[in-house]
Motif scaffolding. Structure first.
Motif, PDB file in Angstrom:
ATOM      1  N   LEU A   1       0.835  -1.202   0.000  1.00 50.47           N
ATOM      2  CA  LEU A   1       0.000   0.000   0.000  1.00 50.47           C
ATOM      3  C   LEU A   1       0.870   1.252   0.000  1.00 50.47           C
ATOM      4  CD1 LEU A   1      -2.789   1.384   0.306  1.00 50.47           C
ATOM      5  CD2 LEU A   1      -2.548   1.083   2.789  1.00 50.47           C
ATOM      6  N   CYS A   2       1.894   1.271   0.848  1.00 47.97           N
ATOM      7  CA  CYS A   2       2.742   2.458   0.949  1.00 47.97           C
ATOM      8  C   CYS A   2       3.692   2.594  -0.234  1.00 47.97           C
ATOM      9  CB  CYS A   2       3.540   2.415   2.257  1.00 47.97           C
ATOM     10  SG  CYS A   2       2.490   2.558   3.729  1.00 47.97           S
ATOM     11  N   SER A   3       3.958   1.489  -0.941  1.00 44.17           N
ATOM     12  CA  SER A   3       4.847   1.513  -2.102  1.00 44.17           C
ATOM     13  C   SER A   3       4.098   1.704  -3.412  1.00 44.17           C
ATOM     14  CB  SER A   3       5.638   0.194  -2.183  1.00 44.17           C
ATOM     15  OG  SER A   3       6.406  -0.026  -1.029  1.00 44.17           O
ATOM     16  N   LEU A   4       2.770   1.690  -3.369  1.00 44.54           N
ATOM     17  CA  LEU A   4       1.993   1.656  -4.602  1.00 44.54           C
ATOM     18  C   LEU A   4       2.265   2.867  -5.498  1.00 44.54           C
ATOM     19  CD1 LEU A   4      -0.081   0.137  -6.288  1.00 44.54           C
ATOM     20  CD2 LEU A   4      -1.898   1.275  -4.981  1.00 44.54           C
TER      21      LEU A   4
ATOM     22  N   HIS B   1       5.212  -5.790  -9.624  1.00 39.85           N
ATOM     23  CA  HIS B   1       5.145  -6.602  -8.414  1.00 39.85           C
ATOM     24  C   HIS B   1       4.626  -5.791  -7.241  1.00 39.85           C
ATOM     25  CE1 HIS B   1       6.757 -10.823  -8.080  1.00 39.85           C
ATOM     26  NE2 HIS B   1       6.641 -10.625  -9.376  1.00 39.85           N
ATOM     27  N   ASN B   2       3.311  -5.779  -7.100  1.00 39.57           N
ATOM     28  CA  ASN B   2       2.638  -5.106  -6.001  1.00 39.57           C
ATOM     29  C   ASN B   2       1.208  -5.643  -6.028  1.00 39.57           C
ATOM     30  OD1 ASN B   2       0.848  -2.924  -4.790  1.00 39.57           O
ATOM     31  ND2 ASN B   2       2.865  -2.006  -4.403  1.00 39.57           N
ATOM     32  N   LEU B   3       0.662  -5.937  -4.862  1.00 34.46           N
ATOM     33  CA  LEU B   3      -0.692  -6.477  -4.823  1.00 34.46           C
ATOM     34  C   LEU B   3      -1.677  -5.515  -5.480  1.00 34.46           C
ATOM     35  CD1 LEU B   3      -2.787  -8.552  -4.036  1.00 34.46           C
ATOM     36  CD2 LEU B   3      -2.734  -7.651  -1.686  1.00 34.46           C
ATOM     37  N   GLY B   4      -1.499  -4.220  -5.256  1.00 31.79           N
ATOM     38  CA  GLY B   4      -2.377  -3.241  -5.871  1.00 31.79           C
ATOM     39  C   GLY B   4      -2.308  -3.282  -7.386  1.00 31.79           C
ATOM     40  N   ILE B   5      -1.115  -3.488  -7.923  1.00 27.19           N
ATOM     41  CA  ILE B   5      -0.954  -3.550  -9.384  1.00 27.19           C
ATOM     42  C   ILE B   5      -1.612  -4.807  -9.938  1.00 27.19           C
ATOM     43  CG2 ILE B   5       0.763  -3.774 -11.234  1.00 27.19           C
ATOM     44  CD1 ILE B   5       2.576  -1.906  -9.549  1.00 27.19           C
ATOM     45  N   SER B   6      -1.507  -5.931  -9.217  1.00 24.47           N
ATOM     46  CA  SER B   6      -2.204  -7.143  -9.657  1.00 24.47           C
ATOM     47  C   SER B   6      -3.713  -6.929  -9.633  1.00 24.47           C
ATOM     48  CB  SER B   6      -1.831  -8.331  -8.760  1.00 24.47           C
ATOM     49  OG  SER B   6      -0.505  -8.753  -9.001  1.00 24.47           O
TER      50      SER B   6
ATOM     51  N   PRO C   1      -6.671   2.448  -9.795  1.00 31.87           N
ATOM     52  CA  PRO C   1      -5.696   2.545  -8.697  1.00 31.87           C
ATOM     53  C   PRO C   1      -6.347   2.925  -7.374  1.00 31.87           C
ATOM     54  CG  PRO C   1      -4.776   3.515 -10.681  1.00 31.87           C
ATOM     55  CD  PRO C   1      -6.221   3.189 -10.992  1.00 31.87           C
ATOM     56  N   GLU C   2      -7.351   3.783  -7.415  1.00 31.44           N
ATOM     57  CA  GLU C   2      -8.032   4.185  -6.185  1.00 31.44           C
ATOM     58  C   GLU C   2      -8.796   3.017  -5.569  1.00 31.44           C
ATOM     59  OE1 GLU C   2      -6.918   7.465  -8.635  1.00 31.44           O
ATOM     60  OE2 GLU C   2      -8.238   5.764  -9.124  1.00 31.44           O
ATOM     61  N   GLU C   3      -9.426   2.220  -6.409  1.00 33.79           N
ATOM     62  CA  GLU C   3     -10.141   1.040  -5.910  1.00 33.79           C
ATOM     63  C   GLU C   3      -9.161   0.008  -5.351  1.00 33.79           C
ATOM     64  OE1 GLU C   3     -14.040   1.070  -8.910  1.00 33.79           O
ATOM     65  OE2 GLU C   3     -12.176   0.062  -9.513  1.00 33.79           O
ATOM     66  N   ALA C   4      -8.022  -0.151  -6.016  1.00 34.43           N
ATOM     67  CA  ALA C   4      -7.008  -1.089  -5.534  1.00 34.43           C
ATOM     68  C   ALA C   4      -6.470  -0.640  -4.179  1.00 34.43           C
ATOM     69  CB  ALA C   4      -5.880  -1.205  -6.546  1.00 34.43           C
ATOM     70  N   GLU C   5      -6.260   0.646  -4.021  1.00 30.72           N
ATOM     71  CA  GLU C   5      -5.787   1.173  -2.737  1.00 30.72           C
ATOM     72  C   GLU C   5      -6.809   0.894  -1.641  1.00 30.72           C
ATOM     73  OE1 GLU C   5      -4.973   5.534  -0.759  1.00 30.72           O
ATOM     74  OE2 GLU C   5      -4.207   5.169  -2.798  1.00 30.72           O
ATOM     75  N   ALA C   6      -8.080   1.099  -1.947  1.00 32.84           N
ATOM     76  CA  ALA C   6      -9.126   0.818  -0.957  1.00 32.84           C
ATOM     77  C   ALA C   6      -9.160  -0.669  -0.607  1.00 32.84           C
ATOM     78  CB  ALA C   6     -10.479   1.273  -1.500  1.00 32.84           C
ATOM     79  N   ASP C   7      -8.958  -1.525  -1.595  1.00 33.42           N
ATOM     80  CA  ASP C   7      -8.953  -2.966  -1.349  1.00 33.42           C
ATOM     81  C   ASP C   7      -7.770  -3.363  -0.463  1.00 33.42           C
ATOM     82  OD1 ASP C   7     -10.307  -5.626  -2.526  1.00 33.42           O
ATOM     83  OD2 ASP C   7      -8.155  -5.969  -2.316  1.00 33.42           O
ATOM     84  N   LEU C   8      -6.606  -2.762  -0.717  1.00 35.36           N
ATOM     85  CA  LEU C   8      -5.446  -3.033   0.125  1.00 35.36           C
ATOM     86  C   LEU C   8      -5.712  -2.604   1.570  1.00 35.36           C
ATOM     87  CD1 LEU C   8      -2.481  -2.013  -2.209  1.00 35.36           C
ATOM     88  CD2 LEU C   8      -2.746  -4.207  -1.065  1.00 35.36           C
ATOM     89  N   ARG C   9      -6.314  -1.450   1.738  1.00 36.40           N
ATOM     90  CA  ARG C   9      -6.632  -0.986   3.094  1.00 36.40           C
ATOM     91  C   ARG C   9      -7.582  -1.960   3.789  1.00 36.40           C
ATOM     92  NH1 ARG C   9      -4.934   4.088   4.241  1.00 36.40           N
ATOM     93  NH2 ARG C   9      -4.270   5.382   2.473  1.00 36.40           N
TER      94      ARG C   9
END
Length: 307
Positions: free
Chosen positions: A188-191, A201-206, A215-223
């Motif tokens: 999340l902090c590296s996204l 290689h980042n869960l948000g990118i996958s 990207p905003e939805e991925a960030e919310a999912d990571l949180r």
């Protein structure tokens, strides 16, 4: 890192502070060894990143081989001409001095797997392959070295745990939740940095690439994922406390084992606060203050490690 960069950035990276907040109660020499190993790990991670960025396949293969060999015979590599290999050997020698041969063998087995996971990441990044979410989650447990940081709870507690405890479902669940939290919070902090660098290689990118998210939805999912780890850990922690009670049979050995289990799960809990603090204090993640959002200011693009 050049000397001027060390003076300017090293303390602000807070690598040893992260470890001091995780392995509470460890003897000074144990804590120092783990802190030095952790700092080495971050440097290795940056060398790997630069090898990817500059397409240094030969240099990476050479380093990968040297680390495998040094892990199995660290005494023979204390004066290796590559400082990264020598530093690794020094860390391993010190870490191997605290517990027994079985622990050392387990640590080596786990770190051999970490090296190979870094090789798979090198392959993905140099070929622009974004792993699926499931593939990434499996690989991330290795590239983040989940079982290494969990192994190191034992020398911190001054006690090698028996297999029945380490593989008990309650203990493994608590350990995985603490490490998954750390790995995914790191993502999340590296996204922002990794999106800026067109990395894969980042869960948000996958989640963006394979899950169709913005990207905003991925960030919310990571949180959401990291919050769920924290709440689930509270339940898992209770199960480990019950395990600690069950192994304490009233004998001296039982009391020591129960205390060690409690110390280990207590430091799993500490991982949450230490990781959270680290990511908001370390200069490694202050992307908005960097001239180039894809490259930390302390990283040099000269061909270190290319020889």
């Amino acid at each position: 890192m050049p000397a001027d960069k060390v003076a300017e950035h090293a303390d602000a990276l807070c690598y040893t502070d992260l470890i001091a907040g995780y392995y509470m109660g460890a003897a000074d020499e144990v804590l120092q060894a783990i802190a030095d190993y952790s700092a080495w790990f971050f440097v290795w991670d940056d060398r790997h990143d630069r090898d990817v960025v500059h397409g240094r396949s030969t240099a990476w293969r050479r380093l990968r081989h040297r680390l495998h060999v040094a892990l199995d015979s660290p005494q023979d590599h204390l004066y290796h001409r590559d400082p990264l290999v020598a530093g690794f050997a020094d860390s391993v020698v010190r870490l191997y001095s605290f517990l027994g041969r079985k622990w050392n063998t387990r640590f080596a087995r786990h770190f051999h797997a970490v090296i190979e996971a870094y090789d798979r990441e090198f392959h993905n990044r140099t070929r622009n392959i974004v792993p699926t979410v499931e593939e990434y989650l499996e690989l991330r447990r290795l590239t983040f070295a989940h079982w290494i940081w969990t192994d190191l709870l034992e020398p911190s507690a001054g006690h090698e745990l028996p297999t029945a405890v380490r593989k008990h479902p309650a203990y493994r669940r608590a350990a995985l939740l603490s490490q998954d939290f750390a790995a995914w919070y790191n993502d999340l902090c590296s996204l922002a940095k990794e999106l800026a660098g067109a990395e894969v290689h980042n869960l948000g990118i996958s989640l963006v690439h394979h899950g169709g998210m913005t990207p905003e939805e991925a960030e919310a999912d990571l949180r959401r994922r990291v919050e769920e780890c924290a709440f689930a850990f509270l339940d898992a922690e209770k199960d480990v406390e019950r395990l600690a009670v069950s192994v304490d049979d009233g004998s001296l050995r039982g009391r020591q084992l129960g205390a060690a289990v409690r110390a280990c799960v207590g430091n799993m809990r500490n991982w949450f606060s230490s990781v959270y603090w680290f990511h908001h204090e370390s200069g490694r993640y202050m992307v908005d203050s960097w001239a180039d959002r894809s490259t930390p200011p302390y990283v040099t693009n000269e061909a270190a490690g290319a020889a």
